[in-house]
Enzyme design. Sequence first.
Site, PDB file in Angstrom:
ATOM      1  N   LYS B  75     -12.305  -5.458 -22.730  1.00 33.18           N
ATOM      2  CA  LYS B  75     -11.597  -5.204 -23.992  1.00 33.18           C
ATOM      3  C   LYS B  75     -11.668  -6.465 -24.853  1.00 33.18           C
ATOM      4  CE  LYS B  75      -7.066  -3.426 -25.548  1.00 33.18           C
ATOM      5  NZ  LYS B  75      -5.749  -2.957 -25.104  1.00 33.18           N
ATOM      6  N   SER B 150      -4.174   1.380 -27.040  1.00 38.26           N
ATOM      7  CA  SER B 150      -5.051   0.522 -27.803  1.00 38.26           C
ATOM      8  C   SER B 150      -6.422   0.297 -27.180  1.00 38.26           C
ATOM      9  CB  SER B 150      -4.383  -0.836 -28.031  1.00 38.26           C
ATOM     10  OG  SER B 150      -4.192  -1.513 -26.796  1.00 38.26           O
ATOM     11  N   SER B 174      -1.431   1.462 -23.158  1.00 37.23           N
ATOM     12  CA  SER B 174      -2.730   1.244 -23.797  1.00 37.23           C
ATOM     13  C   SER B 174      -3.947   1.431 -22.905  1.00 37.23           C
ATOM     14  CB  SER B 174      -2.768  -0.147 -24.421  1.00 37.23           C
ATOM     15  OG  SER B 174      -1.983  -0.165 -25.579  1.00 37.23           O
TER      16      SER B 174
END
Lengths: 104, 483
Positions: B75, B150, B174
């Site tokens: 990420k 997210s 997330s």
Amino acid sequence: MAQNNTEQKITREQFLSLARLARLSFSEEESEDFIRGFEEMISFCDGINSEIEGDASTIREVGSREIALDDLREDSVCPSLPNEKILSNVQGEHGYFSVKRVVK
Amino acid sequence: MSGRIAKLSSMLKRGEISAKELAEGYISRIEREDGLLNAYASNTFEYALSCADEADKLIRSGRATALTGIPMALKDNICSDGHFTTCSSKILQGFKPYYDAAVWEKLRAQGAVMLGKTNMDEFAMGSASETSYYGAPSNPVDLSRVAGGSSGGSAAAVKADIAAYALGSDTGGSIRQPASFCGVVGFKPTYGAVSRYGLIAYASSLDQIGPLAYSVEDAAIIYDAIRGQDARDQTSLTTASGATSLDIDVSSLKVGVPEEFFGEGVDDEVKEAIEGAVKLFERAGAKVKRVKIPAFKVALPVYYIISCAEASSNLGRYDGIRYGYRAENFADIDDMVVKTRTLGFGKEVKRRIMLGTYVLSSGYFDAYYKKACLLRGRIISEFDGVFGGCDILLTPTAPTTAFKKGTKSANSTQTYLADICTVPASIAGLPAVSLPCAAGAGGLPIGLQIIANRLCDGTALSAAAFFERTSGISSENCGEVKL
């Protein structure tokens, strides 16, 4: 900051004062839009005052514990990152971060 | 279902394909398909090929592990030395960290091959990845829909197989919510089980790194590779020794179904899918009981107060001096800091910084922040009580399937409801896994969330493996990729 009335949760003055604390600025137009959204967020957060069925005595602080001096680790010198690596991302010279003159 | 990692690893070890050829194959797929998906914030193709060379050496020397040579992604908020890591924010444009996050150190040492950084909500603040500076990633199952957030880019990349697996971070859901939306497995370990060293902070008391993977077996392999105590993260914990076993005796399993997770706002098709999963456990002999977590109703505001308070402090470091972007045309240093932050942060980030500043400010601290901390204690106590009589809890991961792009971002607090089922486990620091359990209308995946007690990560994963095995529902057949 004093508690506001229930109709309006935050005045424009309070909003700008918060913005100063947060080191942000908002144009007049943005402020109005933000204040509207912000009031909605505060109302949402007021949800913490909802009645909860069950035993309220279970409320407690999280993660607070006494720390004795003996618990602390020894200070020790470890290798740190080299200046040139840190400054590779930013405006810097001669091993320093470079900013506009602060002292006149 | 056999995992993607085991299959690729076996091909590598048998010499059917080299790590370099495998990496080149993934790079070609990214070049071909990511234009539509927007799952990557940046790529590290050259670095991937050098990682692959190292992996091939490890394989030839007989020192390969399950993850050696497997192409993956991090990420965009997980640091790696010399590679853009921007939290998908303008304010970190151009920022290249000068050290590796603990998780990447561990994976790199095993010969993992990093393809790039995945797109995400700016500073992980969002539930649809639509607050990204790079624009939202698309859901591979329906390109007109969001991938969740997210860690939306990580979930989309894994589903579309433009990364064999990915790491994400989970503050209030997330990892799990995008896994649910895209039809993959997402695992948030116990808070502290995985070091946060090198994870760019959003809300430090909630942030946790974990895997997004194609199967539960893959998620367990990745979890075993990244977990463990780390002196550089004061909140990290010692985890169980040995590999996580996915064997489980379901006939002795006590399953709780918390009724609050099935309330208003949760779609009927989601409720039905989870009830179906509950029945599957029951038929296998698990003892199922309905339980209550009354403080569920305050979990979302508690989460937003605490996370925004921590974010307002954590994001104070972005001043235009030490990282990435600096505004131009300023009068003095104070003006520079204000202009940099004002131009560098997106709207949602500013909103949360402002809310955090508000709840920490004099006159409001007790009414909001302190009260939220006390209620956090109550939520933890209620989970502790429930786990006195249960081994796992079964709930929906998200109240709906993936929604259309652009439909919720204008109304921020409405988007917050997407986290309603994932936030409670985050507040209590519990391990929780999301895995596909049914296809809803339009073939969109529905995620089952399995929550276990603190440090019982293996229980959550083994119960998930049981469901995947017994139901026959998996990332492979839940939510068809439309590319």
